[in-house]
Design a protein around this motif. Structure first.
Motif, PDB file in Angstrom:
ATOM      1  N   GLY A 178       0.799  -1.212   0.000  1.00 25.20           N
ATOM      2  CA  GLY A 178       0.000   0.000   0.000  1.00 25.20           C
ATOM      3  C   GLY A 178       0.834   1.265   0.000  1.00 25.20           C
ATOM      4  N   ALA A 179       2.002   1.239   0.639  1.00 28.28           N
ATOM      5  CA  ALA A 179       2.845   2.431   0.733  1.00 28.28           C
ATOM      6  C   ALA A 179       3.695   2.654  -0.514  1.00 28.28           C
ATOM      7  CB  ALA A 179       3.746   2.331   1.961  1.00 28.28           C
ATOM      8  N   PHE A 180       4.064   1.580  -1.224  1.00 32.10           N
ATOM      9  CA  PHE A 180       4.974   1.697  -2.377  1.00 32.10           C
ATOM     10  C   PHE A 180       4.356   0.960  -3.565  1.00 32.10           C
ATOM     11  CE2 PHE A 180       7.470   1.385   1.563  1.00 32.10           C
ATOM     12  CZ  PHE A 180       7.980   2.677   1.609  1.00 32.10           C
ATOM     13  N   GLU A 181       3.337   1.587  -4.154  1.00 32.78           N
ATOM     14  CA  GLU A 181       2.611   0.934  -5.236  1.00 32.78           C
ATOM     15  C   GLU A 181       3.457   0.794  -6.503  1.00 32.78           C
ATOM     16  OE1 GLU A 181      -0.954   3.095  -5.828  1.00 32.78           O
ATOM     17  OE2 GLU A 181      -1.831   2.544  -3.892  1.00 32.78           O
ATOM     18  N   GLY A 182       4.394   1.708  -6.713  1.00 32.04           N
ATOM     19  CA  GLY A 182       5.195   1.643  -7.944  1.00 32.04           C
ATOM     20  C   GLY A 182       6.347   0.656  -7.874  1.00 32.04           C
ATOM     21  N   HIS A 199      11.772  -6.319  -1.369  1.00 29.81           N
ATOM     22  CA  HIS A 199      11.279  -5.033  -1.863  1.00 29.81           C
ATOM     23  C   HIS A 199      12.278  -4.488  -2.876  1.00 29.81           C
ATOM     24  CE1 HIS A 199      10.078  -0.594  -0.806  1.00 29.81           C
ATOM     25  NE2 HIS A 199       9.917  -0.883  -2.093  1.00 29.81           N
ATOM     26  N   GLU A 200      11.882  -4.522  -4.175  1.00 21.79           N
ATOM     27  CA  GLU A 200      12.735  -3.973  -5.234  1.00 21.79           C
ATOM     28  C   GLU A 200      12.246  -2.564  -5.554  1.00 21.79           C
ATOM     29  OE1 GLU A 200      13.957  -8.060  -7.623  1.00 21.79           O
ATOM     30  OE2 GLU A 200      12.461  -6.698  -8.484  1.00 21.79           O
ATOM     31  N   ILE A 201      13.176  -1.596  -5.458  1.00 23.45           N
ATOM     32  CA  ILE A 201      12.847  -0.186  -5.642  1.00 23.45           C
ATOM     33  C   ILE A 201      12.970   0.145  -7.124  1.00 23.45           C
ATOM     34  CG2 ILE A 201      13.454   2.176  -5.018  1.00 23.45           C
ATOM     35  CD1 ILE A 201      14.674   0.953  -2.434  1.00 23.45           C
ATOM     36  N   ILE A 202      11.839   0.685  -7.700  1.00 24.08           N
ATOM     37  CA  ILE A 202      11.783   0.982  -9.126  1.00 24.08           C
ATOM     38  C   ILE A 202      11.805   2.489  -9.315  1.00 24.08           C
ATOM     39  CG2 ILE A 202      10.486   0.637 -11.263  1.00 24.08           C
ATOM     40  CD1 ILE A 202      11.539  -1.932  -9.988  1.00 24.08           C
ATOM     41  N   ARG A 203      12.702   2.947 -10.207  1.00 22.88           N
ATOM     42  CA  ARG A 203      12.803   4.369 -10.535  1.00 22.88           C
ATOM     43  C   ARG A 203      12.968   4.489 -12.044  1.00 22.88           C
ATOM     44  NH1 ARG A 203      11.608   9.404  -8.407  1.00 22.88           N
ATOM     45  NH2 ARG A 203      13.075  10.979  -9.192  1.00 22.88           N
ATOM     46  N   ARG A 278      14.445   6.375  -0.257  1.00 19.91           N
ATOM     47  CA  ARG A 278      14.988   7.624  -0.798  1.00 19.91           C
ATOM     48  C   ARG A 278      16.513   7.582  -0.858  1.00 19.91           C
ATOM     49  NH1 ARG A 278      13.476  13.692   1.433  1.00 19.91           N
ATOM     50  NH2 ARG A 278      14.743  14.850  -0.099  1.00 19.91           N
ATOM     51  N   HIS A 279      17.142   7.008   0.161  1.00 19.01           N
ATOM     52  CA  HIS A 279      18.603   6.871   0.162  1.00 19.01           C
ATOM     53  C   HIS A 279      19.076   6.026  -1.013  1.00 19.01           C
ATOM     54  CE1 HIS A 279      22.198   4.481   1.336  1.00 19.01           C
ATOM     55  NE2 HIS A 279      22.683   5.697   1.618  1.00 19.01           N
ATOM     56  N   VAL A 280      18.336   4.924  -1.276  1.00 16.87           N
ATOM     57  CA  VAL A 280      18.736   4.038  -2.381  1.00 16.87           C
ATOM     58  C   VAL A 280      18.627   4.775  -3.709  1.00 16.87           C
ATOM     59  CG1 VAL A 280      18.091   1.955  -3.652  1.00 16.87           C
ATOM     60  CG2 VAL A 280      18.168   1.916  -1.163  1.00 16.87           C
ATOM     61  N   ILE A 281      17.535   5.520  -3.914  1.00 17.82           N
ATOM     62  CA  ILE A 281      17.334   6.230  -5.183  1.00 17.82           C
ATOM     63  C   ILE A 281      18.413   7.296  -5.381  1.00 17.82           C
ATOM     64  CG2 ILE A 281      15.780   7.774  -6.418  1.00 17.82           C
ATOM     65  CD1 ILE A 281      13.446   6.250  -5.189  1.00 17.82           C
TER      66      ILE A 281
END
Length: 381
Positions: A178-182, A199-203, A278-281
């Motif tokens: 719910g917090a990180f839909e993207g 949790h894979e962070i997508i940018r 945010r740190h990862v991005i």
């Protein structure tokens, strides 16, 4: 018999010869004895007779007038007595009829009040029975819930550690989704090696990095939790690892870093994930080298465990709690308003029912009122 019949008036008649005869002495005779008398004496006798007749006529007329006035007064008195008697009789009859009408109305009123009181008592009894039934139903439901709760508690006591962790793990997964839909977030199936959640962070359509999570719900802290998650982090080559645990190491509050793993209470996990994401991005976009990345990670972990960060997290938690309390207060106020409105509606319905009953009782159609669909507002809900 008339007055003239009861009191005849003597009338003296003189022959025409005597009234019109010449005044000769030898021709005048006494009207009583028929003897000849002188003219002068005859005139005197005649005058006395006329005076006597006039006196008798006057006396007779006076008596007649007195008798007529007396009879008239007696008749008027008798008429008044009869009229008064008739009026008294009529008044007595009317008074008797009015009293009978009043007694009948009083009897009808008493009967109506008795019927109304009986109906009210019946309604009160039905209401009492309904309340008792609802209380009995609520008691049975409460008993069932207590039995269900006892059964669940017993089942929880009999569950294995893996089964106990299933619930918090699923909750954490849903919160992150719910917090990180993207981002790409998935659970690791039970029985397989690895963390509970990846949790894979997508940018901009690219994977910038990973955060892995483990969720533990235990009665006591174990360092093996950190050792296992650190190994999973190295295997996944994840930038960060968060251990969500209800029991922290002794002397630790809210957030702690141990062997490169962030240990936090469950309510702090989503906020920490936002900071770490945010740190990862940023490090990915700046293309920082491994050495610089490790240095920034250390600085970030130092900030996360600092008092300043704890104060900020406490402020977030406090404001969030206040919002929840405000929402709960608003909900209670709405519920109270709804309950009051419902009570007022029921009161209006009851008054309307009583009014209809009284009207139907007065016009005499109370028995048909029960068949009227508008008579009972309560049936309409």
């Amino acid at each position: 018999m008339s007055l003239l019949q009861r009191h005849p008036v003597p009338v003296f008649h003189h022959d025409a010869e005597h009234r019109h005869a010449p005044a000769h002495a030898e021709d005048e005779r006494c009207p009583w004895c028929d003897q000849a008398i002188p003219h002068e004496k005859f005139s005197a006798i005649r005058d006395r007779i006329a005076a006597k007749e006039r006196q008798q006529y006057a006396e007779m007329t006076a008596r007649l007038k007195e008798d007529f006035a007396r009879e008239k007064a007696e008749l008027a008195a008798r008429v008044r007595e009869e009229a008064q008697l008739a009026l008294q009789t009529e008044f007595a009859e009317r008074l008797k009829a009015a009293e009978e009408t009043r007694l009948a109305a009083e009897a009808a009123r008493i009967a109506a009040e008795s019927a109304f009181n009986q109906q009210r008592e019946l309604l009160e009894q039905e209401k009492t029975v309904a309340v008792l039934a609802e209380q009995a139903k609520a008691f049975e439901e409460r008993q069932k819930l207590q039995e269900r709760l006892a059964l669940l508690q017993k089942q929880i006591e009999n569950k294995t550690a893996q089964e106990i962790g299933e619930g918090p793990e699923a909750d954490l997964f849903e919160l992150l989704r719910g917090a990180f839909e993207g981002d790409r977030i998935r659970r690791v199936a039970k029985g397989l090696q690895g963390a509970d959640v990846i949790h894979e962070i997508i940018r901009n359509g690219q994977v910038c990095g990973k955060i892995i999570y483990d969720s533990k719900s235990r009665n006591a802290w174990k360092n093996d939790f950190v050792t296992k998650l650190r190994a999973d982090q190295l295997a996944e080559r994840a930038e960060h690892a968060i251990l969500s645990c209800n029991k922290l190491p002794q002397g630790v509050q809210q957030i702690h870093v141990q062997d490169g793993v962030i240990i936090a209470q469950p309510q702090r996990v989503v906020v920490l994930a936002q900071i770490l994401r945010r740190h990862v991005i940023e490090t990915h976009e700046l293309r920082v080298g491994n050495e610089g990345r490790d240095e920034k990670t250390a600085e970030l972990y130092a900030f996360i465990t600092s008092d300043r960060c704890k104060q900020l997290l406490d402020q977030i938690a406090l404001q969030a709690q206040r919002m929840l309390e405000l929402e709960a207060t608003e909900e209670r106020a709405h519920r109270l308003t709804w309950e009051r409105r419902s009570k007022l509606i029921r009161s209006v319905q009851k008054v309307h029912t009583d009014l209809c009953f009284e009207i139907e009782r007065v016009i005499g159609t109370g028995e048909d009122a029960a068949d009227d669909p508008e008579f009972d507002l309560g049936s309409e809900g």
